[in-house]
Design a protein around this motif. Structure first.
Motif, PDB file in Angstrom:
ATOM      1  N   TRP A 161       0.838  -1.208   0.000  1.00 13.51           N
ATOM      2  CA  TRP A 161       0.000   0.000   0.000  1.00 13.51           C
ATOM      3  C   TRP A 161       0.869   1.252   0.000  1.00 13.51           C
ATOM      4  CZ3 TRP A 161      -4.829  -0.508   3.696  1.00 13.51           C
ATOM      5  CH2 TRP A 161      -5.631  -1.557   3.245  1.00 13.51           C
ATOM      6  N   ARG A 165       1.398   4.526  -2.840  1.00 13.80           N
ATOM      7  CA  ARG A 165       1.282   5.948  -2.526  1.00 13.80           C
ATOM      8  C   ARG A 165       2.545   6.717  -2.890  1.00 13.80           C
ATOM      9  NH1 ARG A 165      -2.223   3.309   0.647  1.00 13.80           N
ATOM     10  NH2 ARG A 165      -4.092   4.385   1.404  1.00 13.80           N
ATOM     11  N   HIS A 183       3.174  11.001   7.378  1.00 14.19           N
ATOM     12  CA  HIS A 183       2.220  10.286   6.529  1.00 14.19           C
ATOM     13  C   HIS A 183       1.484   9.208   7.319  1.00 14.19           C
ATOM     14  CE1 HIS A 183       0.508   8.221   3.069  1.00 14.19           C
ATOM     15  NE2 HIS A 183       1.111   7.107   3.438  1.00 14.19           N
ATOM     16  N   ARG A 235      -4.470   4.466   8.672  1.00 17.30           N
ATOM     17  CA  ARG A 235      -4.879   4.229   7.285  1.00 17.30           C
ATOM     18  C   ARG A 235      -4.313   2.929   6.732  1.00 17.30           C
ATOM     19  NH1 ARG A 235      -2.191   9.129   4.005  1.00 17.30           N
ATOM     20  NH2 ARG A 235      -2.787  10.245   5.905  1.00 17.30           N
ATOM     21  N   TYR A 236      -3.295   2.386   7.391  1.00  8.76           N
ATOM     22  CA  TYR A 236      -2.706   1.113   6.961  1.00  8.76           C
ATOM     23  C   TYR A 236      -3.176  -0.064   7.821  1.00  8.76           C
ATOM     24  CZ  TYR A 236       0.383   3.782   3.949  1.00  8.76           C
ATOM     25  OH  TYR A 236       0.876   4.609   2.969  1.00  8.76           O
TER      26      TYR A 236
END
Length: 221
Positions: A67, A71, A138, A145-146
């Protein structure tokens, strides 16, 4: 001088060679303008034997790494992007309880998922790419988000390494040095080392802790 095959070395010398080999990957990349971080992956409780737990942790680390790559780069799997893929060097790790009685440590293990076992290591980020903020910003304080809801991964955090990269890397392998982890437990991402030319090379003997020196990042877009 031809390196001695690992099978002919003592376990301590094997650890020294492998730790140093992986360490040189990170040091070489940082010398080219990449950015190093201490990466910590913690998990919800995972059932099964230890090797099953480690396998689940590895799969989750691979997913999170994939992932992240998407990005950092558009078309992250393209051959032209492979040399610029973020590198993760991860090892199993346990919390160190200093000055704590055995009974207290045992009680703590009952409260901590997987007896405190987690993955820890280096993340080395390439210059350029679509990710404009540092990795720690991040990911945020927990890397939510991960960490899909209901999934095994509890948190994913990064801390910039600004000095003594060699020492940090060696410390990440302490479970291996103490006999609490095996060579198969070490995870290098991406896995395809032959495609990315990131196979660990033999370390200098002995492996020393070089001081981290930053150079101007080399742009790659």
């Amino acid at each position: 001088m031809t390196p001695t095959p690992l099978m002919n070395l003592s376990r301590s010398d094997q650890i020294n060679q492998l730790t140093g080999g992986y360490g040189h990957i990170a040091l070489d990349l940082v010398a080219e303008g990449w950015f190093p971080y201490l990466l910590v992956l913690k998990f919800h409780h995972l059932g099964g034997r230890r090797n099953t737990v480690i396998a689940q942790m590895h799969r989750e680390a691979e997913r999170a790494h994939r992932w992240l790559c998407e990005r950092v780069w558009r078309n992250a799997s393209a051959p032209s992007r492979r040399p610029w893929t973020p590198r993760w060097i991860l090892a199993p790790d346990y919390p160190v309880a200093k000055g704590t009685k055995v009974s207290a440590r045992s009680a703590l293990r009952d409260l901590v998922p997987n007896d405190g076992l987690h993955l820890q290591g280096l993340a080395v980020m390439p210059p350029g790419g679509r990710l404009r903020e540092p990795l720690n910003e991040h990911l945020g304080p927990s890397g939510a988000r991960y960490c899909p809801r209901g999934g095994p991964l509890l948190s994913l955090t990064a801390t910039p390494i600004t000095s003594d990269l060699g020492y940090v890397h060696t410390y990440n392998f302490k479970a291996l040095m103490r006999g609490r982890a095996s060579f198969d437990d070490i995870l290098m991402l991406p896995r395809s080392s032959t495609e990315l030319d990131s196979k660990p090379r033999p370390a200098e003997d002995p492996w020393r802790h070089p001081v981290l020196v930053r150079e101007r990042p080399r742009s790659q877009t």
